[in-house]
Design an enzyme around this catalytic site. Structure first.
Site, PDB file in Angstrom:
ATOM      1  N   LYS A 123       0.813  -1.228   0.000  1.00 42.40           N
ATOM      2  CA  LYS A 123       0.000   0.000   0.000  1.00 42.40           C
ATOM      3  C   LYS A 123       0.845   1.276   0.000  1.00 42.40           C
ATOM      4  O   LYS A 123       0.453   2.294  -0.562  1.00 42.40           O
ATOM      5  CB  LYS A 123      -0.927   0.010   1.220  1.00 42.40           C
ATOM      6  CG  LYS A 123      -2.002  -1.076   1.213  1.00 42.40           C
ATOM      7  CD  LYS A 123      -3.076  -0.775   0.191  1.00 42.40           C
ATOM      8  CE  LYS A 123      -4.236  -1.757   0.298  1.00 42.40           C
ATOM      9  NZ  LYS A 123      -5.195  -1.586  -0.817  1.00 42.40           N
ATOM     10  N   GLU A 132      -9.851   6.041   2.871  1.00 44.75           N
ATOM     11  CA  GLU A 132     -10.732   5.006   3.392  1.00 44.75           C
ATOM     12  C   GLU A 132      -9.866   3.794   3.703  1.00 44.75           C
ATOM     13  O   GLU A 132      -8.786   3.637   3.127  1.00 44.75           O
ATOM     14  CB  GLU A 132     -11.792   4.630   2.344  1.00 44.75           C
ATOM     15  CG  GLU A 132     -11.366   3.594   1.302  1.00 44.75           C
ATOM     16  CD  GLU A 132     -10.232   4.039   0.376  1.00 44.75           C
ATOM     17  OE1 GLU A 132     -10.012   5.251   0.252  1.00 44.75           O
ATOM     18  OE2 GLU A 132      -9.555   3.159  -0.195  1.00 44.75           O
ATOM     19  N   SER A 153       1.752  -9.742  -0.846  1.00 48.18           N
ATOM     20  CA  SER A 153       1.462  -8.306  -0.798  1.00 48.18           C
ATOM     21  C   SER A 153       1.609  -7.685   0.583  1.00 48.18           C
ATOM     22  O   SER A 153       1.788  -6.480   0.704  1.00 48.18           O
ATOM     23  CB  SER A 153       0.058  -8.045  -1.336  1.00 48.18           C
ATOM     24  OG  SER A 153      -0.885  -8.836  -0.650  1.00 48.18           O
TER      25      SER A 153
END
Lengths: 399, 268
Positions: free
Chosen positions: A92, A114, A381
């Site tokens: 991210k 969000e 990830s």
């Protein structure tokens, strides 16, 4: 037209994508599109982005040959792209750095985001602290409870976390609320969207910022394994880690691209979060894509053990890649993901995120069908520290 | 000419401004929507906006979100909204009805199928909040071909250069949302709105409706002085939320009568 030339100037990937928002946001999205277009052609901007990825995030993240796991699963060799080793523990951060630099360039001093599992919230709070910006994170009230450690991390980093109690109290409702904030404070505020979804230009710019994952693999795989992989596997919620590793591989036609959705309790049960596997096209959150919806066009509640995959839509480029036949999409159920989670812990000493465990579980299915000299590259990830409470609960253990 | 166009012409002939009232279909109960629509008209509404419930009303504030949630709990979908309109038309063939909602329920039904069913039910205009002109190619044409007015929003953030583009696809009336933010937001700066409306009118011949932030006779009057139509939504839905079932019609009527007085005071 080449698959890699998309989206078109209006943000369309074939019939998917686009800009489906209320008039109030149109000017802000246009401003963002114009500014991003300038930024990506600005060598100084790109140099700063790369500097931050190297010195702050710790890139390039390694590719690791998981030999013991490969032996256990039997068949193909499994390699892991270690996005879990990034600062803040997931892919991210690649995107939040890119967007925060854009926000700074545009003179916005307040950022909003969000978050579902909290990883994007943490990554946003991190960059807001790094660049000295005010940060407000919207999070479903349900997720605030499920992901309490991440809520505390965000607060430590100086962000304000706003629990959202409307609708199903999860990621989609947090996204609705972030959009509402943006509509209200559009002049002062930059919306750091967490996945390769939303109205144009978000799916494109998030993809571009995440493509560093796949580009590194293109160099690393020949160095480490002597060639490119036969298949690349990534989990798909909104789909940013998947598009980040897939996109640079699209022109490499021999490489299979496999996206793994959350099968929850199984597709047949209806309790899942797999719009590409079992949904239909529709419009939500500013773009057209495959969705989980009922016969009246209402969005239905999703189910997954992994909060990060618990989303009823999917980035528009994945819908396009599915229809174009360039990527395959499958679903992995909660129990399969959980087994793969434990496998990686025990055989490799890596605690993976439950999201990434879905991708590992698909490798477990695929590897035995391939030869020993074939290669599967899994995008790991994120790391799983955030999930230990969930895993304990599922296993019937009280911490 | 559509019922909406006729309504504006008739009002203008009497030197009056339009009052447009919004309720969410199916809120607070499935059987209460048609009686509420008639009550709105009796209390002085010229046009009714009927909200189509949606699970993810991104552009709405908490008041209309909750109305949408109540309506969905009552299992009200787009087909029911069309049935309610048809029912309303049994006793009212003159008051225009505009459906206001989000793209997905319409997309799911199919734009063509929806347009024909809506026209047959007696719908006059459609405002899909999340379909801007850029994404409306085909959609607005399908609506127009079926005899429905596609209605679009303009906002304080809409650049002047864009007004013409929006006006080119719109018909019926133009809906100016007078504030940034979601429905039900607080304050209203009428001077600012007035300046913006003057700019818009240079590029757009359609009647101008103004909504967002109108809460009572005074704000209704102030807006009626600068616009052709006053749109009230959250304030009415708020009244519905706080009324018990037996006082519901009475309270909504009293509120709308008050708004009507405000609108008419502007024409004196």
């Amino acid at each position: 037209m080449k698959l890699t030339d998309l989206p078109d100037s209006h943000g369309h990937f074939g019939p998917y994508g686009g800009i489906f928002v209320a008039e109030t946001l149109m000017a802000a999205l246009e401003e963002l599109r114009v500014e991003y277009d300038k930024a990506r052609q600005d060598p100084a901007f790109m140099a700063e982005f790369e500097y931050e990825l190297k010195h702050y995030v710790g890139r390039p993240s390694p590719v690791y040959h998981a030999k013991r796991l490969s032996e256990q699963y039997g068949g193909a060799q499994i390699y892991l792209k270690r996005e879990d080793l990034n600062h803040t523990g997931a892919h991210k951060i690649n995107n939040t750095i890119g967007q925060a630099l854009l926000a700074r360039r545009m003179g916005k001093k307040r950022v909003i985001a969000e978050t579902g599992a909290g990883q994007h919230g943490v990554a946003s709070a991190t960059v807001a602290a790094r660049y000295g910006m005010e940060c407000v994170v919207y999070m479903g009230a349900e997720d605030v409870i499920r992901q309490a450690p991440n809520v505390f991390r965000m607060k430590l980093l100086g962000a304000t976390v706003v629990p959202v109690s409307s609708g199903s109290k999860t990621l989609k409702d947090a996204l609705n609320e972030a959009m509402r904030d943006w509509v209200t404070n559009v002049e002062s505020t930059f919306y750091i969207l967490g996945t390769a979804a939303g109205p144009h230009p978000y799916p494109m710019l998030v993809r571009d910022f995440q493509c560093v994952i796949g580009r590194e693999c293109l160099t690393q795989m020949p160095e480490l394994a002597g060639r490119q992989p036969d298949a690349v596997i990534a989990c798909v919620g909104g789909g940013s880690n998947a598009i980040g590793i897939f996109h640079p591989y699209i022109p490499h036609e021999k490489v299979r691209l496999i996206g793994v959705e959350a099968g929850g309790s199984g597709i047949a049960s209806g309790k899942h979060a797999a719009p590409l596997s079992a949904g239909s096209p529709g419009v939500l959150h500013g773009f057209r894509s495959y969705l989980m919806q009922d016969e009246n066009g209402q969005i239905i509640e999703t189910h997954s053990v992994s909060a990060g995959l618990d989303y009823p839509g999917v980035g528009p480029e994945h819908s396009w890649l599915k229809d174009a036949g360039r990527a395959e999409y499958v679903a992995i159920n909660d129990d399969e993901a959980m087994a793969a989670f434990h496998d990686l812990c025990r055989f490799e000493g890596i605690i993976p995120a439950l999201e990434s465990s879905h991708a590992v579980a698909q490798a477990k299915k695929l590897a035995p069908t391939l030869k020993k000299d074939q290669i599967i590259l899994v995008n790991l990830s994120g790391r799983g520290d955030k999930d230990i409470n969930t895993v304990a609960k599922v296993s019937g253990i009280t911490l | 000419m559509s019922r909406i166009g006729q309504t504006f012409i008739a009002l203008k002939a009497h030197n009056k401004k339009a009052l447009i009232t919004f309720i969410t279909a199916g809120d607070p109960g499935k059987g209460l929507t048609v009686p509420l629509m008639h009550a709105l008209v009796e209390a002085g509404a010229d046009i009714i906006e009927l909200g189509v419930p949606f699970s993810d009303p991104m552009a709405d504030g908490p008041v209309i979100q909750r109305a949408s949630e109540r309506a969905l709990a009552n299992k009200v979908g787009l087909k029911d909204v069309l049935a309610m309109t048809a029912d309303f038309r049994k006793n009212n063939t003159t008051t225009p009805v505009v459906l206001m909602g989000y793209a997905n329920p319409v997309e799911r039904m199919g734009y063509q199928t929806f347009a024909q069913a809506a026209k047959a039910a007696g719908v006059d205009g459609v405002l899909t909040v999340d379909i801007p002109p850029e994404e409306s190619h085909g959609v607005a044409d399908v609506f127009k071909a079926a005899g429905l007015d596609p209605i679009f929003l303009l906002s304080p953030t809409t650049p002047e250069s864009r007004v013409e583009q929006v006006a080119a696809v719109a018909s019926g009336f133009m809906y100016y949302v007078s504030l940034k933010g979601v429905t039900g937001s607080a304050a209203l700066d009428t001077d600012e709105v007035s300046r913006k409306i003057a700019t818009i009118r240079r590029h757009c011949d359609l009647p101008m409706g103004v909504g967002f932030g109108i809460r009572d006779a005074a704000t209704a009057e102030a807006v009626a002085r600068i616009a052709d139509a006053v749109v009230v939504g959250s304030r009415i839905v708020n009244e519905i939320e706080n009324a018990s079932e037996n006082e519901l019609i009475g309270r909504v009527k009293a509120l709308v009568q008050d708004l009507r007085r405000g609108v008419d005071a502007a024409s004196k």
